[in-house]
Design an enzyme around this catalytic site. Structure first.
Site, PDB file in Angstrom:
ATOM      1  N   CYS A  96       0.372  -9.173  12.847  1.00  0.00           N
ATOM      2  CA  CYS A  96       0.329  -8.564  14.755  1.00  0.00           C
ATOM      3  C   CYS A  96      -1.371 -10.802  14.667  1.00  0.00           C
ATOM      4  O   CYS A  96      -1.201 -10.635  15.576  1.00  0.00           O
ATOM      5  CB  CYS A  96      -0.782  -8.044  14.947  1.00  0.00           C
ATOM      6  SG  CYS A  96       0.755  -6.473  15.378  1.00  0.00           S
ATOM      7  N   ARG A 150       0.853  -1.478  -0.384  1.00  0.00           N
ATOM      8  CA  ARG A 150      -0.125  -0.139  -0.141  1.00  0.00           C
ATOM      9  C   ARG A 150       0.754   1.129   0.076  1.00  0.00           C
ATOM     10  O   ARG A 150       1.581   1.341   0.414  1.00  0.00           O
ATOM     11  CB  ARG A 150      -0.997   0.180   1.154  1.00  0.00           C
ATOM     12  CG  ARG A 150      -1.888  -0.373   1.234  1.00  0.00           C
ATOM     13  CD  ARG A 150      -2.924  -0.787   2.347  1.00  0.00           C
ATOM     14  NE  ARG A 150      -2.304  -0.251   3.547  1.00  0.00           N
ATOM     15  CZ  ARG A 150      -1.831  -0.911   4.629  1.00  0.00           C
ATOM     16  NH1 ARG A 150      -2.449  -2.007   4.550  1.00  0.00           N
ATOM     17  NH2 ARG A 150      -1.264  -0.967   5.999  1.00  0.00           N
ATOM     18  N   TYR A 152      -1.055  -3.707  -7.020  1.00  0.00           N
ATOM     19  CA  TYR A 152      -0.814  -4.210  -6.198  1.00  0.00           C
ATOM     20  C   TYR A 152      -2.169  -3.938  -5.133  1.00  0.00           C
ATOM     21  O   TYR A 152      -2.829  -3.273  -5.885  1.00  0.00           O
ATOM     22  CB  TYR A 152       0.066  -3.474  -5.174  1.00  0.00           C
ATOM     23  CG  TYR A 152       0.058  -4.201  -3.614  1.00  0.00           C
ATOM     24  CD1 TYR A 152       0.303  -4.640  -3.739  1.00  0.00           C
ATOM     25  CD2 TYR A 152      -0.947  -2.769  -2.782  1.00  0.00           C
ATOM     26  CE1 TYR A 152       0.584  -5.710  -1.722  1.00  0.00           C
ATOM     27  CE2 TYR A 152      -0.553  -3.639  -1.380  1.00  0.00           C
ATOM     28  CZ  TYR A 152      -0.174  -4.971  -0.961  1.00  0.00           C
ATOM     29  OH  TYR A 152      -0.759  -5.527   0.589  1.00  0.00           O
ATOM     30  N   LYS A 159      -9.677  -2.856   0.553  1.00  0.00           N
ATOM     31  CA  LYS A 159      -9.641  -1.294   1.527  1.00  0.00           C
ATOM     32  C   LYS A 159     -10.432  -0.440   1.199  1.00  0.00           C
ATOM     33  O   LYS A 159     -10.737   0.199   2.013  1.00  0.00           O
ATOM     34  CB  LYS A 159      -8.060  -0.759   1.935  1.00  0.00           C
ATOM     35  CG  LYS A 159      -7.591  -2.519   2.520  1.00  0.00           C
ATOM     36  CD  LYS A 159      -7.971  -3.095   3.777  1.00  0.00           C
ATOM     37  CE  LYS A 159      -6.273  -3.845   3.611  1.00  0.00           C
ATOM     38  NZ  LYS A 159      -6.868  -4.653   5.444  1.00  0.00           N
ATOM     39  N   ASP A 169     -10.187 -10.418   7.841  1.00  0.00           N
ATOM     40  CA  ASP A 169     -10.045  -9.095   8.026  1.00  0.00           C
ATOM     41  C   ASP A 169     -10.632  -7.587   7.935  1.00  0.00           C
ATOM     42  O   ASP A 169     -10.672  -6.669   8.656  1.00  0.00           O
ATOM     43  CB  ASP A 169      -9.352  -8.940   6.651  1.00  0.00           C
ATOM     44  CG  ASP A 169      -8.617  -7.657   6.115  1.00  0.00           C
ATOM     45  OD1 ASP A 169      -7.730  -7.268   7.191  1.00  0.00           O
ATOM     46  OD2 ASP A 169      -8.253  -7.097   5.191  1.00  0.00           O
ATOM     47  N   SER A 196      -1.063  -5.030  10.583  1.00  0.00           N
ATOM     48  CA  SER A 196      -1.159  -6.213   9.879  1.00  0.00           C
ATOM     49  C   SER A 196      -0.190  -6.509  10.670  1.00  0.00           C
ATOM     50  O   SER A 196       0.806  -6.027  11.550  1.00  0.00           O
ATOM     51  CB  SER A 196      -0.493  -5.184   8.284  1.00  0.00           C
ATOM     52  OG  SER A 196      -1.266  -5.594   7.687  1.00  0.00           O
ATOM     53  N   HIS A 250     -11.700  -2.637  10.315  1.00  0.00           N
ATOM     54  CA  HIS A 250     -10.731  -3.663   9.815  1.00  0.00           C
ATOM     55  C   HIS A 250      -9.946  -4.924  10.774  1.00  0.00           C
ATOM     56  O   HIS A 250      -9.154  -4.629  11.627  1.00  0.00           O
ATOM     57  CB  HIS A 250      -9.340  -2.616   9.973  1.00  0.00           C
ATOM     58  CG  HIS A 250      -8.114  -3.111   9.416  1.00  0.00           C
ATOM     59  ND1 HIS A 250      -7.141  -3.313   9.513  1.00  0.00           N
ATOM     60  CD2 HIS A 250      -8.176  -3.485   8.134  1.00  0.00           C
ATOM     61  CE1 HIS A 250      -6.149  -3.820   9.671  1.00  0.00           C
ATOM     62  NE2 HIS A 250      -6.683  -4.721   8.597  1.00  0.00           N
TER      63      HIS A 250
END
Length: 595
Positions: free
Chosen positions: A266, A80, A213, A222, A291, A264, A242
């Site tokens: 985690c 991102r 991407y 997202k 997610d 991200s 999220h």
């Protein structure tokens, strides 16, 4: 300009609004052909065949990874690009200091210049999609127009795309003038200097140029499901978050659902697909989502959740049979890999995969350890959610699932204990607003730096965080039976840098305590920061962990926490008058209790 397939041409007649917008975009971008997506398995196979023929995809070892393929992105296009992602609202204050802002008129002008004629020599793909079960009142629809067959293939996996979504758009258009999210994407020349991701929340629109991407180009993910949906949710009285959603059934048959928000890297995917340890027999875990969660107040006073996605777009490195057998088994077939390495016998390889060794790196060059990792740290898999061995049928339930708990978490070496519970909803909102974590490779920039990431939504909230927290408080006030709110930290370390908690499947031990708390069946220790478990209340049967380690995991260092709350206060003050008074008060209370 050609429109492919006679049957597909019928799609152009289903929604006049979509057809008119496609024509408008085609006039601007001037593609050689237009393809309306039907959403069928046959269509997916055709797209894959075309991409293999053009060498944009490579077929992997059919014996070991049947129907799996590899894509490689441009080396400058691997994550991102938060610094090139903008929220375009009439007022800069509405976007807030948590977002990059651009005036909508300026953004539209800039993007129009980029999109002008950009699809010459290319096919324009029309991808109607539904975020959430096709018949759910909680779902919302969109259309992505893209010139990338790779992006189209990903969208067909990640969403409920094609004819049914287009028919729902037409039905909502006819019944109440319902609007769909309009997402326009082109890879352009993949020039980092001509790369922008623009969001127009007030118009329910997205424009993305110059990247292929996932997070920048799969506009249903997202861009729609969080940035646009969070704004839409505020307007309509729900929450777009999220968060993973996981179902837990105890040995006694009691079932609960938990939503959890982690930045991200985690442990979100591992928690969503958790495998109970052998020493906790009888537990059943099911994945509703890995997610994103859309949370709606239900008529019964509880908070209900749906997973708007139909697939997983996950980070590959670290995935193996030991860390998460479910995830590893899931991606052994029918999976699209991006930026992984290859073995000598054409199997995908990534750091953490224990079998074989890489010979070709993620850029397509002979592997040399001197050049860095074999697979990119942010390499990905795209796979249907139904590939998951513990996929929950409730993921397709139109009314969603009721939440017993919401969990916030981050990657912290110290300060945050293994788990603690908020005193009430408002205190929980402060805990969520205070989340901090070490940065990862999922976003362009320096990794390993601790940053504040409220509710794990820092890169994804489509409006001012102050207003977002206000909305959280308002939603909570309407719930007669709100879920309990918790914070976890699986990543606490000792002075030597060693992890104190084993993590992975053993995280179920912490979730078990949460569920007991939600049911009112276990006590807790009162501390300045919230309710903590007593060490003896965490099930450690079969776990080789010292009592002293458990005490350290559940300790609260007042000095460190005074520094933490000073940092939190300074961060919150950055939102000025938009910061809700209730959060100021909750912060004041914690500081007072710390002394």
């Amino acid at each position: 300009m050609a429109v492919s397939a006679s049957k597909i041409s019928e799609l152009t007649k289903i929604s006049p609004a979509v057809a008119a917008w496609v024509e408008e975009v085609a006039q601007l971008t001037r593609p050689d052909a237009i393809h309306w997506c039907e959403g069928s398995p046959e269509e997916q196979r055709t797209l894959v065949g075309q991409l293999v023929a053009s060498k944009e995809l490579q077929t992997l070892n059919e014996a070991e990874f049947p129907n799996c393929h590899l894509a490689r992105s441009n080396p400058s296009d691997v994550a991102r690009v938060e610094h090139l992602t903008f929220i375009c609202t009439g007022s800069k204050e509405d976007a807030g200091p948590n977002n990059n802002w651009m005036d909508p008129k300026e953004a539209r002008t800039r993007m129009r210049g980029l999109f002008e004629g950009c699809m010459k020599g290319r096919t324009l793909y029309v991808v109607p999609y539904c975020m959430g079960p096709i018949d759910s009142p909680y779902s919302r629809c969109g259309v992505e127009i893209t010139d990338s067959a790779y992006v189209t293939l990903n969208m067909l996996i990640m969403t409920r795309a094609g004819r049914p979504a287009l028919e729902r758009i037409a039905r909502e258009e006819k019944e109440h003038g319902g609007a769909f999210v309009r997402g326009l994407h082109s890879t352009g020349e993949l020039d980092p200097n001509r790369r922008f991701i623009m969001h127009y929340p007030e118009e329910l629109a997205i424009e993305s140029f110059g990247s292929g991407y996932g997070g920048n180009a799969l506009l249903g993910k997202k861009c729609h499901a969080l940035r646009i949906a969070s704004y839409q949710a505020r307007r309509e009285g729900w929450l777009a978050e999220h968060m993973l959603i996981v179902g837990l059934t105890s040995p006694e048959g009691e079932k609960h659902y938990i939503a959890a928000a982690f930045p991200s890297a985690c442990g979100k995917t591992n928690l969503a697909m958790l495998i109970p340890p052998d020493s906790m027999p009888g537990w059943k875990v099911e994945t509703v989502g890995d997610d994103i969660a859309w949370l709606h107040p239900g008529p019964d006073g509880r908070l209900w959740a749906i997973n708007p996605e139909a697939g997983y777009f996950g980070v590959v490195p670290g995935t193996n049979r030991d860390t998460n057998k479910n995830a590893f088994d899931m991606i052994r077939r029918d999976t699209l890999f991006t930026n992984v390495a290859l073995t000598a016998d054409n199997q995908p390889w990534w750091e953490g995969r224990k079998k074989a060794a890489p010979v070709i790196d993620w850029k397509g060059n002979p592997y040399d350890a001197k050049n860095g990792p074999a697979a990119h740290p942010n390499s990905r898999f795209t796979v249907s959610a139904k590939n998951n061995p513990i996929y929950s049928p409730q993921a397709d339930e139109p009314k969603g699932v009721p939440l017993s708990a919401i969990v916030f978490g981050g990657r912290r070496r110290e300060v945050a204990p293994l788990v603690y519970e908020a005193r009430d909803w408002n205190h929980g909102v402060l805990i969520g607003a205070s989340v901090a974590s070490e940065t990862t490779a999922a976003a362009t920039g320096q990794a390993g730096v601790v940053r504040r990431d409220p509710m794990a939504m820092l890169p994804f909230c489509g409006y001012n965080f102050g207003d977002y927290w206000r909305h959280w408080l308002d939603v909570g006030a309407k719930l007669k039976h709100p879920p309990r709110l918790f914070h976890v930290n699986w990543f606490r370390r000792d002075a030597a840098g060693k992890f104190l908690w084993p993590g992975f499947g053993d995280n179920l031990r912490v979730l078990e305590w949460m569920l007991k708390r939600s049911a009112g069946r276990v006590a807790a220790s009162e501390t300045a920061i919230g309710h903590l478990p007593r060490a003896e209340d965490i099930n450690t049967v079969g776990l080789d962990i010292a009592q002293q380690t458990m005490q350290e995991l559940l300790s609260v260092d007042a000095g460190l926490w005074r520094d933490e709350m000073k940092s939190v206060g300074e961060y919150l003050q950055g939102y000025g008058e938009r910061l809700p008074g209730e959060l100021r008060e909750e912060h004041r209370k914690v500081v007072g209790r710390l002394g």
